[in-house]
Design an enzyme around this catalytic site. Structure first.
Site, PDB file in Angstrom:
ATOM      1  N   LEU A 100       8.928 -73.476  15.913  1.00 11.69           N
ATOM      2  CA  LEU A 100       9.569 -74.729  16.314  1.00 11.69           C
ATOM      3  C   LEU A 100       8.496 -75.548  17.021  1.00 11.69           C
ATOM      4  O   LEU A 100       7.717 -75.002  17.809  1.00 11.69           O
ATOM      5  CB  LEU A 100      10.743 -74.473  17.270  1.00 11.69           C
ATOM      6  CG  LEU A 100      11.959 -73.740  16.693  1.00 11.69           C
ATOM      7  CD1 LEU A 100      12.977 -73.461  17.797  1.00 11.69           C
ATOM      8  CD2 LEU A 100      12.604 -74.536  15.571  1.00 11.69           C
ATOM      9  N   ASP A 101       8.437 -76.852  16.748  1.00 14.08           N
ATOM     10  CA  ASP A 101       7.376 -77.631  17.384  1.00 14.08           C
ATOM     11  C   ASP A 101       7.646 -77.776  18.882  1.00 14.08           C
ATOM     12  O   ASP A 101       8.736 -77.463  19.376  1.00 14.08           O
ATOM     13  CB  ASP A 101       7.167 -78.980  16.684  1.00 14.08           C
ATOM     14  CG  ASP A 101       8.306 -79.959  16.877  1.00 14.08           C
ATOM     15  OD1 ASP A 101       8.695 -80.182  18.038  1.00 14.08           O
ATOM     16  OD2 ASP A 101       8.800 -80.524  15.882  1.00 14.08           O
ATOM     17  N   VAL A 102       6.650 -78.228  19.598  1.00 14.97           N
ATOM     18  CA  VAL A 102       6.695 -78.214  21.064  1.00 14.97           C
ATOM     19  C   VAL A 102       7.871 -79.007  21.620  1.00 14.97           C
ATOM     20  O   VAL A 102       8.424 -78.659  22.678  1.00 14.97           O
ATOM     21  CB  VAL A 102       5.349 -78.724  21.642  1.00 14.97           C
ATOM     22  CG1 VAL A 102       5.136 -80.197  21.314  1.00 14.97           C
ATOM     23  CG2 VAL A 102       5.250 -78.468  23.137  1.00 14.97           C
ATOM     24  N   ASN A 103       8.305 -80.055  20.924  1.00 14.11           N
ATOM     25  CA  ASN A 103       9.402 -80.893  21.415  1.00 14.11           C
ATOM     26  C   ASN A 103      10.769 -80.486  20.887  1.00 14.11           C
ATOM     27  O   ASN A 103      11.752 -81.187  21.126  1.00 14.11           O
ATOM     28  CB  ASN A 103       9.137 -82.358  21.052  1.00 14.11           C
ATOM     29  CG  ASN A 103       7.913 -82.906  21.758  1.00 14.11           C
ATOM     30  OD1 ASN A 103       7.708 -82.628  22.936  1.00 14.11           O
ATOM     31  ND2 ASN A 103       7.092 -83.664  21.050  1.00 14.11           N
ATOM     32  N   THR A 104      10.829 -79.368  20.170  1.00 14.35           N
ATOM     33  CA  THR A 104      12.096 -78.865  19.633  1.00 14.35           C
ATOM     34  C   THR A 104      12.525 -77.644  20.433  1.00 14.35           C
ATOM     35  O   THR A 104      11.697 -76.811  20.803  1.00 14.35           O
ATOM     36  CB  THR A 104      11.948 -78.490  18.151  1.00 14.35           C
ATOM     37  OG1 THR A 104      11.562 -79.653  17.412  1.00 14.35           O
ATOM     38  CG2 THR A 104      13.249 -77.957  17.577  1.00 14.35           C
TER      39      THR A 104
END
Length: 290
Positions: free
Chosen positions: A109-113
């Protein structure tokens, strides 16, 4: 019976099969003193010596290993990497420590998810769950900013062209909100980099919040705090294994850990009881002497 080297190492939790194939190709793995090649087969015996980067590693036969799976509630701001040169927090920081194995993330999951991220000790299971050919559903709750009309929803369902090929949501359902801030639940059957965000951006809509709420039929556990984890039980673990055509497990660490906690609680209760009896006896003795 001999097995492919990368399968043995993946099962032992030394990385996903794809990661292990890369380190074998880089010449970082040796078997009984010889540099391994991709495609080598090994038979797991007590005398087998496998080293990664010169370090002797532990491998066991398939029947001796218990497949473990964690459900982790990833907060925003954590990176899906084992180590960050800048010292930023990673998803591995809060996971329980293991002996003779390691946790492997099932996708990223990307850092902002934020939301559900699965971890397992079985690299083969991780590899199959991530592979696009398995078409395992991922569900996301998405808050979007922008005008969303029927034409945009139709494009997102039928497919739009991204820089790495066409993509589409399998399902898309309005779930609340007003004006230009609305929530949708969407599903995908693959895990390309930032795919949910890029799909919305392709129709001119920005994602302001993104939460993964389900992987296959495993939901983000209710009541699990951000940064918290829980271990899946035998039925849930075997659901994932059967989903990707791996043989079921016959035992689980979850029951073992529950038994240990129960024994510990009983020991504490007995210790408290003994302490109370001793203290009571002392008080009683003190009164008689007076």
């Amino acid at each position: 019976m001999s097995e492919k080297l990368q399968k043995v190492l993946a099962r032992a939790g030394h990385g996903s099969r794809r990661e292990i194939e890369s380190i074998i190709e880089a010449g970082r793995v040796s078997v009984d003193g010889k540099i391994a090649k991709l495609g080598d087969r090994v038979e797991v015996t007590p005398g087998l010596k496998i080293r990664i980067d010169g370090h002797l590693i532990s491998v066991r036969e398939s029947a001796e290993q218990i497949c473990r799976v964690l459900a982790y509630y990833k907060p925003e701001g954590e990176l899906c990497t084992r180590n960050d040169p800048e010292g930023r927090p990673t998803v591995f920081d809060r996971l329980p420590k293991l002996r003779g194995a390691r946790w492997i993330a099932v996708g990223r999951l990307d850092v902002n998810t934020c939301g559900l991220l699965l971890f397992t000790t079985d690299g083969e299971l991780a590899n199959r769950l991530m592979h696009p050919s398995r078409e395992v559903e991922r569900e996301y709750a998405v808050r979007v900013f922008g005008q969303v009309d029927d034409a945009k929803l139709r494009d997102l369902s039928r497919g739009v062209q991204l820089e790495d090929g066409p993509a589409a949501f399998k399902t898309i359902k309005f779930s609340g909100g007003e004006g230009i801030n609305q929530w949708y639940n969407v599903t995908l059957t693959e895990g390309r980099n930032r795919e949910v965000r890029r799909l919305w951006e392709a129709v001119g809509v920005q994602v302001s919040r993104l939460i993964r709420v389900r992987y296959g039929d495993i939901p983000l556990p209710k009541g699990l705090p951000r940064g918290g984890w829980t271990e899946l039980d035998l039925a849930q673990t075997n659901y994932l294994r059967e989903l990707v055509e791996l043989p079921p497990e016959t035992s689980s660490k979850v029951a073992v850990e529950k038994d240990r906690r129960r024994m510990k609680a009983n020991q504490i209760r007995r210790a408290v009881k003994r302490h109370s009896q001793v203290s009571g006896g002392r008080r009683s003795g003190g009164r008689n002497n007076g």
